[in-house]
Write a protein that holds these residues in place. Structure first.
Motif, PDB file in Angstrom:
ATOM      1  N   ALA A  35      21.712  68.709  21.251  1.00  0.00           N
ATOM      2  CA  ALA A  35      23.035  68.579  21.084  1.00  0.00           C
ATOM      3  C   ALA A  35      23.485  67.691  22.348  1.00  0.00           C
ATOM      4  CB  ALA A  35      23.644  70.069  21.720  1.00  0.00           C
ATOM      5  N   ARG A  36      22.735  67.162  23.340  1.00  0.00           N
ATOM      6  CA  ARG A  36      23.203  66.117  24.120  1.00  0.00           C
ATOM      7  C   ARG A  36      22.525  64.649  23.639  1.00  0.00           C
ATOM      8  NH1 ARG A  36      25.517  67.131  28.583  1.00  0.00           N
ATOM      9  NH2 ARG A  36      24.888  65.223  29.656  1.00  0.00           N
ATOM     10  N   ALA A  37      22.079  64.653  22.488  1.00  0.00           N
ATOM     11  CA  ALA A  37      21.434  63.439  22.164  1.00  0.00           C
ATOM     12  C   ALA A  37      22.441  62.725  21.573  1.00  0.00           C
ATOM     13  CB  ALA A  37      20.579  63.655  20.799  1.00  0.00           C
ATOM     14  N   THR A  38      22.459  61.331  21.476  1.00  0.00           N
ATOM     15  CA  THR A  38      23.290  60.251  21.065  1.00  0.00           C
ATOM     16  C   THR A  38      22.647  59.120  20.142  1.00  0.00           C
ATOM     17  OG1 THR A  38      22.790  58.758  22.833  1.00  0.00           O
ATOM     18  CG2 THR A  38      24.509  60.226  23.267  1.00  0.00           C
ATOM     19  N   PRO A  42      26.257  54.031  21.322  1.00  0.00           N
ATOM     20  CA  PRO A  42      26.402  53.271  22.217  1.00  0.00           C
ATOM     21  C   PRO A  42      25.775  53.974  23.722  1.00  0.00           C
ATOM     22  CG  PRO A  42      28.918  53.850  21.609  1.00  0.00           C
ATOM     23  CD  PRO A  42      27.725  54.656  20.879  1.00  0.00           C
ATOM     24  N   LYS A  43      25.527  52.844  24.523  1.00  0.00           N
ATOM     25  CA  LYS A  43      24.846  53.439  25.738  1.00  0.00           C
ATOM     26  C   LYS A  43      25.433  54.466  26.625  1.00  0.00           C
ATOM     27  CE  LYS A  43      25.037  49.706  29.052  1.00  0.00           C
ATOM     28  NZ  LYS A  43      26.518  49.013  28.592  1.00  0.00           N
ATOM     29  N   ASP A  44      26.888  54.422  26.791  1.00  0.00           N
ATOM     30  CA  ASP A  44      27.275  55.375  27.424  1.00  0.00           C
ATOM     31  C   ASP A  44      28.885  55.454  27.300  1.00  0.00           C
ATOM     32  OD1 ASP A  44      28.565  53.116  28.321  1.00  0.00           O
ATOM     33  OD2 ASP A  44      27.545  52.772  30.347  1.00  0.00           O
ATOM     34  N   LYS A  45      29.607  56.292  27.965  1.00  0.00           N
ATOM     35  CA  LYS A  45      30.836  56.540  27.542  1.00  0.00           C
ATOM     36  C   LYS A  45      32.094  55.475  27.769  1.00  0.00           C
ATOM     37  CE  LYS A  45      34.777  59.568  29.176  1.00  0.00           C
ATOM     38  NZ  LYS A  45      35.172  60.519  30.108  1.00  0.00           N
ATOM     39  N   LYS A  46      31.791  54.468  28.571  1.00  0.00           N
ATOM     40  CA  LYS A  46      32.585  53.443  28.641  1.00  0.00           C
ATOM     41  C   LYS A  46      32.473  52.460  27.365  1.00  0.00           C
ATOM     42  CE  LYS A  46      33.511  49.347  31.419  1.00  0.00           C
ATOM     43  NZ  LYS A  46      33.091  48.503  32.480  1.00  0.00           N
ATOM     44  N   ALA A  47      31.094  52.206  26.910  1.00  0.00           N
ATOM     45  CA  ALA A  47      30.835  51.449  25.778  1.00  0.00           C
ATOM     46  C   ALA A  47      31.376  52.393  24.158  1.00  0.00           C
ATOM     47  CB  ALA A  47      29.339  51.333  25.613  1.00  0.00           C
ATOM     48  N   ALA A  48      31.437  53.445  24.650  1.00  0.00           N
ATOM     49  CA  ALA A  48      31.594  54.298  23.301  1.00  0.00           C
ATOM     50  C   ALA A  48      33.258  54.171  23.264  1.00  0.00           C
ATOM     51  CB  ALA A  48      31.412  55.672  23.650  1.00  0.00           C
ATOM     52  N   LEU A  49      34.061  54.338  24.377  1.00  0.00           N
ATOM     53  CA  LEU A  49      35.567  54.051  24.254  1.00  0.00           C
ATOM     54  C   LEU A  49      35.930  52.757  23.754  1.00  0.00           C
ATOM     55  CD1 LEU A  49      36.692  56.212  27.548  1.00  0.00           C
ATOM     56  CD2 LEU A  49      36.584  56.944  25.063  1.00  0.00           C
ATOM     57  N   ALA A  50      35.151  51.885  24.267  1.00  0.00           N
ATOM     58  CA  ALA A  50      35.468  50.290  23.747  1.00  0.00           C
ATOM     59  C   ALA A  50      35.186  50.091  22.350  1.00  0.00           C
ATOM     60  CB  ALA A  50      34.716  49.410  24.480  1.00  0.00           C
ATOM     61  N   GLU A  51      34.126  50.721  22.043  1.00  0.00           N
ATOM     62  CA  GLU A  51      33.782  50.733  20.343  1.00  0.00           C
ATOM     63  C   GLU A  51      34.791  51.642  19.530  1.00  0.00           C
ATOM     64  OE1 GLU A  51      30.162  50.976  18.745  1.00  0.00           O
ATOM     65  OE2 GLU A  51      29.089  50.019  20.309  1.00  0.00           O
ATOM     66  N   ILE A  52      35.059  52.737  20.062  1.00  0.00           N
ATOM     67  CA  ILE A  52      36.185  53.564  19.608  1.00  0.00           C
ATOM     68  C   ILE A  52      37.491  52.781  19.168  1.00  0.00           C
ATOM     69  CG2 ILE A  52      37.494  55.643  19.530  1.00  0.00           C
ATOM     70  CD1 ILE A  52      35.054  56.973  20.752  1.00  0.00           C
ATOM     71  N   GLU A  53      37.828  51.977  20.354  1.00  0.00           N
ATOM     72  CA  GLU A  53      39.027  51.343  20.387  1.00  0.00           C
ATOM     73  C   GLU A  53      39.085  50.109  19.129  1.00  0.00           C
ATOM     74  OE1 GLU A  53      40.665  50.201  23.973  1.00  0.00           O
ATOM     75  OE2 GLU A  53      42.039  48.818  22.985  1.00  0.00           O
ATOM     76  N   GLN A  54      38.123  49.491  19.134  1.00  0.00           N
ATOM     77  CA  GLN A  54      37.809  48.446  18.064  1.00  0.00           C
ATOM     78  C   GLN A  54      37.921  49.099  16.697  1.00  0.00           C
ATOM     79  OE1 GLN A  54      34.131  46.502  18.819  1.00  0.00           O
ATOM     80  NE2 GLN A  54      35.250  44.767  19.234  1.00  0.00           N
ATOM     81  N   MET A  55      37.174  50.166  16.571  1.00  0.00           N
ATOM     82  CA  MET A  55      36.955  50.721  15.184  1.00  0.00           C
ATOM     83  C   MET A  55      38.447  51.139  14.741  1.00  0.00           C
ATOM     84  SD  MET A  55      33.587  53.120  14.756  1.00  0.00           S
ATOM     85  CE  MET A  55      33.431  53.784  16.175  1.00  0.00           C
ATOM     86  N   TYR A 263      30.349  61.051  22.510  1.00  0.00           N
ATOM     87  CA  TYR A 263      29.504  60.493  21.538  1.00  0.00           C
ATOM     88  C   TYR A 263      30.151  61.194  20.174  1.00  0.00           C
ATOM     89  CZ  TYR A 263      25.929  60.248  17.907  1.00  0.00           C
ATOM     90  OH  TYR A 263      25.097  60.084  16.935  1.00  0.00           O
ATOM     91  N   ARG A 264      30.658  62.564  20.307  1.00  0.00           N
ATOM     92  CA  ARG A 264      31.151  63.040  18.941  1.00  0.00           C
ATOM     93  C   ARG A 264      32.123  62.372  18.572  1.00  0.00           C
ATOM     94  NH1 ARG A 264      34.964  67.482  21.399  1.00  0.00           N
ATOM     95  NH2 ARG A 264      36.320  65.379  21.332  1.00  0.00           N
TER      96      ARG A 264
END
Lengths: 301, 301
Positions: A35-38, A42-55, A263-264
């Motif tokens: 359940a902690r897998a990704t 993206p490699k971490d939270k920061k990268a995920a937030l940036a990608e989410i904003e782009q998406m 990640y979710r």
């Protein structure tokens, strides 16, 4: 879906393929999914937030195109179904993923105890009433904790689940109800509804950590939520069965590791994006003389 | 509301007072209100966007508190009603203002032609079905352009308006319908619904400019929208009457200059914020032993 210990794929596969639960009635073992897998993330939270904003920008444009197409008769729409244990983050997903979209084009149904109006009608009536219209993105989620759920207070899947965990109906009856849900979901898919069913997979320990935060948010919590944890194995088994019985080619399940909120949110955004890209809705062409309209307006109309 | 040429008030008054249409049946003259004015607003677009972002956080917190309070029996909720001429920005307001909130707690109803289900029921049924539940923020808006609206395709106010502009009913009947709307809105206010009715006041020239942009967005436009401009004076007169007849102490109208989109979004955000602040919803207190729950969880439950 990347099982524990499996190698990362050589090339970035589509997330939908990566997270899709195999159909065909294969046994699902939730214990084998971390359940902690990704996976694919993206490699971490920061990268995920940036990608989410782009998406977000891309999602909003595709949503506008879906809506625009519906004004010209395109009947397609999307239905995102969120399932999972208490605190798995259904509400948070709606806030952070659906919050990226234009609220006018979203139709959110958080299932709770049926209203007086809903009780007057057969079981599927309230589901049909809550379906997205052409051009819309619908969201189904269960808003009550398991402890407060009766056998008709959740999404159809949760209702069967609760009946199983609490032994409210014989197993043969539950098998029939899964078949009925499958027929219904297949008919949706045949009627231009893209069904995206997400199981937010949370670990027992992460649920404890989240419940420990909740006593500060009393309104989201009741002590029954702790009692319900004694039924954890029964719930896991019931979800495994729901994933197994209701993973169909036209309405697949996606298993989303949900211990990490970033990640979710990233994964659900990405799944939504991939499905909207596949639909590729188009702005309709004008069925009138655009230049003549411009001239009329410029002349002073 | 700052009329053309009136002095700016010495001290920052509450925006609700500034924009509120006087009740008591006083005549409303839309021509005396400048649609490009920015009463009480920030100095420019940049400042407005910054203030809106700031308000967003505050709005989201108040919304959470409103929702939290409802879980403990607080029946209060908010209903934002958006009215105005075509292109006055009802959709844009929903996108930019309601987009600041948690979508789970919003209930948006964009009125269009009644569905088969709705036609089976008396007129107010579909309005009641669309009302926000306790803890929710509801939004009513008309989604069809005037040219496509029949006498039962909009909000109650728009339905009367169309009937007046097109001469579909005798004036005495329309007066009775306004009275009925007022009774209904007053009963809402008495039942814990805070009603915020916003008239987005657009100028004739700004509508032309916006329609000129639209032929590129064919799906938002039809040539009938230009024909409808010939009825502009009749619509203005009908809105003046609606503002006059339906401005009541419990369900006032707010007149929002809407030629500048940034001011419109700022003003509606601000009105919503002022009303939520006045409601001052509180997180409920726990009705259980928080410490005992923590201990149970920490012991391994």
């Amino acid at each position: 879906m990347a099982k524990k210990g499996s190698k990362k794929a050589e090339k970035e596969p589509r997330l939908s393929e990566l997270l899709r639960v195999p159909d065909g009635g294969k046994r699902v073992d939730l214990g084998s999914y971390d359940a902690r897998a990704t996976p694919g993330g993206p490699k971490d939270k920061k990268a995920a937030l940036a990608e989410i904003e782009q998406m977000g920008e891309h999602l909003a444009e595709l949503q506008e195109r879906l809506w625009a197409a519906s004004t010209a008769g395109d009947r397609r729409r999307v239905l995102l179904v969120l399932q999972g244990m208490d605190t798995s983050g259904k509400g948070g997903t709606v806030k952070h993923v659906i919050g990226l979209l234009n609220p006018s084009g979203c139709r959110i149904k958080a299932f709770k105890a049926p209203t007086r109006e809903e009780l007057k009608h057969p079981f599927l009536w309230r589901i049909r009433q809550a379906l997205p219209a052409p051009g819309e993105i619908g969201i189904f989620d269960r808003s009550l904790p398991h402890s407060r759920l009766r056998s008709s207070g959740g999404t159809p899947i949760e209702d069967v689940l609760i009946a199983r965990v609490r032994g409210l109906a014989p197993r043969s009856e539950l098998t029939r109800r899964y078949a009925r849900i499958n027929r219904f979901e297949t008919s949706l898919a045949q009627n231009d509804v893209t069904v995206i069913k997400c199981f937010l997979h949370l670990s027992y320990d992460e649920q404890r950590a989240r419940l420990l935060e909740r006593p500060d948010k009393h309104w989201k919590f009741n002590p029954g939520d702790i009692d319900e944890r004694e039924l954890w194995p029964a719930y896991q088994e019931a979800y495994e069965l729901a994933l197994r019985r209701c993973a169909t080619p036209r309405a697949p399940w996606y298993l989303i590791p949900a211990d990490r909120k970033w990640y979710r949110n990233w994964a659900v955004s990405r799944l939504l994006l991939e499905h909207l890209e596949a639909l590729d809705p188009r702005y309709p062409k004008a069925d009138f003389d655009v230049e003549a309209c411009r001239k009329r307006l410029l002349k002073g109309a």
